[in-house]
Design an enzyme around this catalytic site. Structure first.
Site, PDB file in Angstrom:
ATOM      1  N   ASP A 147       0.846  -1.190   0.000  1.00  0.00           N
ATOM      2  CA  ASP A 147       0.000   0.000   0.000  1.00  0.00           C
ATOM      3  C   ASP A 147       0.881   1.239   0.000  1.00  0.00           C
ATOM      4  OD1 ASP A 147      -2.463  -1.384   0.080  1.00  0.00           O
ATOM      5  OD2 ASP A 147      -2.270  -1.654   2.243  1.00  0.00           O
ATOM      6  N   ASP A 181      -7.085  -1.258  -4.537  1.00  0.00           N
ATOM      7  CA  ASP A 181      -8.135  -0.911  -3.578  1.00  0.00           C
ATOM      8  C   ASP A 181      -9.046   0.177  -4.140  1.00  0.00           C
ATOM      9  OD1 ASP A 181      -6.993  -2.653  -1.719  1.00  0.00           O
ATOM     10  OD2 ASP A 181      -5.755  -1.084  -0.832  1.00  0.00           O
TER      11      ASP A 181
END
Length: 216
Positions: A147, A181
């Site tokens: 991430d 995401d």
């Protein structure tokens, strides 16, 4: 075949962008390293997670394996769903958004399935190595999801009079996420917003010959 072109192109673009950025982050940034894009409100912040989207966790090694296998089964069903929607000529917006969800889910599956084999461990002091001589940091299906996008737009302290969380630090938006995401979120939110348009009853076109009406 034209009906498959745009959904397929969207999937390829999202997967390429997601994986190229993740590879760059892994090979060029140490864990926790960050740099600012727009002041203090938009950052690239390198972190990894063992669980679900936006850094959420799911129960240890066994939970990690179960989650990855569940993801593989789910993305297979979503992929089938994209093909089904195209074949049955559903709304193009619905098809595109389901394709976004598929691409995002597949992007994170690549991390959790293969990154443990492809990279050495990222630490706070060293960047990861690609295909290290001693092998990767984890086995098949036990990789960590990379991430990097962090948007702490609003920061402050919750008033002391507020129940339970009073006096604690407050950050909006706290989760760190990736392109995959974002694709999943955009797809899901768009379907929720436009569901009436996507699923409205359309005039049915007759796909069989008209039967003759016999007058008495």
């Amino acid at each position: 075949m034209k009906a498959y072109y745009k959904p397929f192109l969207a999937i390829v673009i999202i997967l390429l962008a997601d994986q190229v950025l993740k590879f760059w982050i892994k090979l060029n940034m140490t864990l926790g390293q960050e740099f600012h894009l727009i002041g203090k409100w938009a950052l690239i912040h390198f972190t990894e997670n063992n669980g679900m989207a936006f850094g959420m966790e799911f129960g240890g090694e066994a939970g990690k394996l179960a989650l990855t296998l569940f993801r593989i089964a789910a993305v297979s069903m979503i992929g089938y769903g994209v093909v089904y929607l195209i074949k049955n000529k559903y709304h193009r917006g619905l098809i595109l958004n389901v394709a976004l969800i598929f691409a995002g889910a597949l992007g994170n599956i690549i991390d959790s399935s293969f990154y443990g084999l492809l990279f050495s461990e990222s630490t706070y002091f060293e960047t990861a190595k690609f295909l290290p001589a001693g092998g990767g940091y984890a086995g098949l299906f036990h990789g960590k999801v990379v991430d990097m996008f962090y948007f702490p737009i609003i920061q402050g302290i919750i008033p002391t009079w507020f129940p339970i969380w009073g006096g604690e630090d407050f950050i909006f938006f706290r989760p760190v996420f990736n392109i995959a995401d974002a694709a999943i979120s955009i797809g899901v939110i768009s379907i929720l917003i436009f569901q009436k348009r996507y699923f409205k009853e359309e005039r049915m076109e007759e796909s069989y010959p008209h039967s003759e009406i016999v007058e008495e």
